[in-house]
Design a protein around this motif. Structure first.
Motif, PDB file in Angstrom:
ATOM      1  N   THR A 157     -39.492 -16.811  19.909  1.00  0.00           N
ATOM      2  CA  THR A 157     -39.997 -18.063  20.282  1.00  0.00           C
ATOM      3  C   THR A 157     -39.177 -19.375  20.688  1.00  0.00           C
ATOM      4  O   THR A 157     -40.133 -20.319  21.130  1.00  0.00           O
ATOM      5  N   ARG A 158     -38.368 -19.141  21.665  1.00  0.00           N
ATOM      6  CA  ARG A 158     -37.827 -19.495  22.218  1.00  0.00           C
ATOM      7  C   ARG A 158     -38.085 -19.244  23.521  1.00  0.00           C
ATOM      8  O   ARG A 158     -37.380 -18.157  23.839  1.00  0.00           O
ATOM      9  N   LEU A 159     -38.305 -19.953  24.556  1.00  0.00           N
ATOM     10  CA  LEU A 159     -38.801 -19.565  26.198  1.00  0.00           C
ATOM     11  C   LEU A 159     -38.234 -20.485  26.619  1.00  0.00           C
ATOM     12  O   LEU A 159     -38.647 -19.956  28.201  1.00  0.00           O
ATOM     13  N   ASP A 160     -37.208 -21.186  26.664  1.00  0.00           N
ATOM     14  CA  ASP A 160     -36.613 -22.181  27.811  1.00  0.00           C
ATOM     15  C   ASP A 160     -35.810 -21.000  28.113  1.00  0.00           C
ATOM     16  O   ASP A 160     -35.386 -19.592  28.228  1.00  0.00           O
ATOM     17  N   ALA A 165     -32.086 -16.063  28.661  1.00  0.00           N
ATOM     18  CA  ALA A 165     -30.444 -15.406  28.726  1.00  0.00           C
ATOM     19  C   ALA A 165     -30.839 -14.149  27.484  1.00  0.00           C
ATOM     20  O   ALA A 165     -30.300 -13.075  27.218  1.00  0.00           O
ATOM     21  N   THR A 166     -31.687 -14.338  26.070  1.00  0.00           N
ATOM     22  CA  THR A 166     -31.456 -13.129  24.983  1.00  0.00           C
ATOM     23  C   THR A 166     -32.063 -12.321  25.275  1.00  0.00           C
ATOM     24  O   THR A 166     -32.097 -11.241  25.063  1.00  0.00           O
ATOM     25  N   LEU A 193     -48.552 -23.275  27.644  1.00  0.00           N
ATOM     26  CA  LEU A 193     -46.635 -22.080  27.426  1.00  0.00           C
ATOM     27  C   LEU A 193     -46.038 -21.739  28.824  1.00  0.00           C
ATOM     28  O   LEU A 193     -46.408 -21.480  30.045  1.00  0.00           O
ATOM     29  N   GLN A 194     -45.122 -22.355  29.161  1.00  0.00           N
ATOM     30  CA  GLN A 194     -43.854 -22.658  29.750  1.00  0.00           C
ATOM     31  C   GLN A 194     -42.930 -21.611  29.234  1.00  0.00           C
ATOM     32  O   GLN A 194     -41.768 -22.019  28.935  1.00  0.00           O
ATOM     33  N   GLU A 195     -42.716 -19.956  29.884  1.00  0.00           N
ATOM     34  CA  GLU A 195     -42.571 -19.041  29.242  1.00  0.00           C
ATOM     35  C   GLU A 195     -41.417 -18.186  30.421  1.00  0.00           C
ATOM     36  O   GLU A 195     -41.660 -17.107  30.174  1.00  0.00           O
TER      37      GLU A 195
END
Length: 470
Positions: A157-160, A165-166, A193-195
């Motif tokens: 869910t974290r797309l920045d 990094a993940t 979406l900015q993925e």
């Protein structure tokens, strides 16, 4: 790799001594911020000396390869490392070989049987000209026996940049990455979406991205939104066209439809929509997958379940992800997030109507903290497995393990006198889930969700399976 459960009186030094390993290896692999504080009942993952090594600050692939007596290329291939710069402190690497000192009377056939490999493999890696030419005292390299191959998907869910990094850190453990999410609109268009950071990290690790499409709007899954698409062929064609354009432009390998709380009367409409999607996407080489609620029978009642047709999805889609978690949901009573007995009940039904090689079993990477006694209308907080152990340490309570649910839990009382009950995943609970996926012969597993600190999961996965890459 072994799993150790902390007992009364244990110290990290004693544990390291008993397994013949180094304290620092245990600290890094389990992300122990305070090694001198061990919670009774918590699990620890212990690397096997000589066979497994936990990356330390300053290590390089070359240094570790030298330590194992292998080439950097052999080490990279064995550990799915596509880029030597993507080496992270705390990751466990596996030596592609064991060593065996030949004893008097031993033959290659018997040694191969002992290690579960073929005589030809031993002959090849040791450059033995004639099979009979081994002698007592000779050191042989023995290839590690092949682990079962599985596919692994991770929702994120974290797309920045933090999400990127993940994925860079965990990418070698993944077949697919599923950025969450694109929402449909009632005219067949998709939300923005900015993925890009996640997609770039996926490419660096040869991870195939799946475009996740949902009927999520204004903070919840919307039944009317799904109906607007499923009941209008023109809208469906617009949606499929928009999907194709986005997937081509961004480099997606496939799509995952996560339509939830669909009206029961739209069950067949959903199935027909999937057939149209397959007709358009398969000729271009795209995968079509779905996420399904955890059902135990075909006629299970409830808005979450009725429109999810297991048999039809199993026939139409390339594979399905069973969302086998959230029994212990935030708005419900304290319970294990994914009690293994409940998960098996879902699988027992699923395998009767879906081919096993099309089933990906959902796995949670988190836990929850409830106030007790539980009051209807209250909401539990979500905690990572690491945070759960920290809570147990902070309040000085032991961790317990429920053998029926195969899940860890504990209770504590906070500074205000409020009692809490916490259920969470640990090395033992994920091992039980990997055992289940193997026993049922499933295609793979799917995590909800990446980004929560749970260092133990990855060496346990690595010890059980070899992850398929495309």
């Amino acid at each position: 790799m072994q799993i150790h459960v902390v007992q009364h009186g244990d110290t990290l030094w004693q544990i390291a001594q008993s397994y013949g390993t180094d304290i620092n290896q245990i600290v890094l692999l389990n992300e122990l911020d305070h090694p001198d504080v061990l919670v009774v009942g918590r699990s620890l993952v212990i690397p096997e000396p000589g066979r497994e090594y936990v990356v330390q600050p300053g290590d390089t692939l070359w240094i570790i390869a030298q330590m194992f007596g292998v080439t950097p290329q052999e080490l990279a291939v064995a550990n799915h490392i596509t880029d030597p710069s993507l080496l992270f402190t705390g990751q466990m690497l596996t030596n592609p070989y064991l060593t065996h000192v030949v004893q008097a009377g031993e033959y290659i056939w018997g040694i191969a049987q002992q290690y579960g490999v073929s005589p030809e493999q031993i002959i090849a890696v040791n450059d033995i000209g004639q099979p009979g030419l081994i002698f007592p005292g000779q050191t042989l390299r023995i290839p590690i026996a092949a682990r079962p191959v599985t596919e692994v998907n991770g929702f994120i869910t974290r797309l920045d940049e933090q999400g990127g990094a993940t994925v860079r850190r965990l990418g070698r453990y993944l077949t697919y990455i599923s950025p969450f999410m694109y929402s449909i609109r009632d005219d067949g268009t998709l939300s923005e979406l900015q993925e890009q950071p996640v997609l770039e990290a996926a490419r660096a690790n040869t991870v195939a991205p799946l475009l996740v499409v949902t009927n999520f709007a204004q903070g919840e899954f919307n039944s009317d939104l799904a109906a607007a698409v499923f009941r209008n062929l023109e809208t469906q064609e617009t949606l499929i066209t928009n999907l194709l354009e986005t997937m081509r432009a961004k480099g997606y390998a496939g799509v995952n439809f996560d339509f939830e709380y669909v009206y029961p009367e739209d069950r067949e409409n959903y199935n027909h929509f999937l057939r149209r999607v397959v007709e358009r996407l398969h000729p271009e080489g795209f995968l079509v997958t779905t996420a399904l609620a955890p059902k135990e029978s075909a006629d299970q009642q409830g808005l979450l379940y009725e429109a999810h047709d297991y048999q039809a999805h199993g026939e139409i889609a390339d594979f399905v992800i069973l969302m086998t978690y959230e029994w212990g949901w935030a708005g419900g009573k304290p319970w294990a997030i994914a009690p293994i007995n409940e998960v098996r009940d879902v699988l027992d039904y699923a395998i009767t109507v879906i081919p096993r090689d099309k089933i990906s079993m959902g796995m949670p990477l988190y836990g929850r903290d409830w106030n007790i006694p539980w009051v209807e209308g209250t909401t539990a907080s979500t905690v990572s497995p690491k945070e759960a152990v920290q809570l147990a340490a902070m309040y000085g309570v032991p961790i317990q393990y429920d053998e029926t649910y195969q899940s860890s839990f504990f209770r504590y009382t906070d500074e205000n006198g409020q009692e809490h009950e916490v259920w969470f995943e640990d090395a033992r609970s994920v091992q039980a889930k990997y055992d289940t996926a193997r026993a049922y012969g499933l295609r793979g597993v799917s995590y909800w969700t990446l980004g929560t600190p749970f260092s133990q999961n990855w060496p346990v996965l690595q010890d059980n399976f070899r992850v398929r890459k495309f």
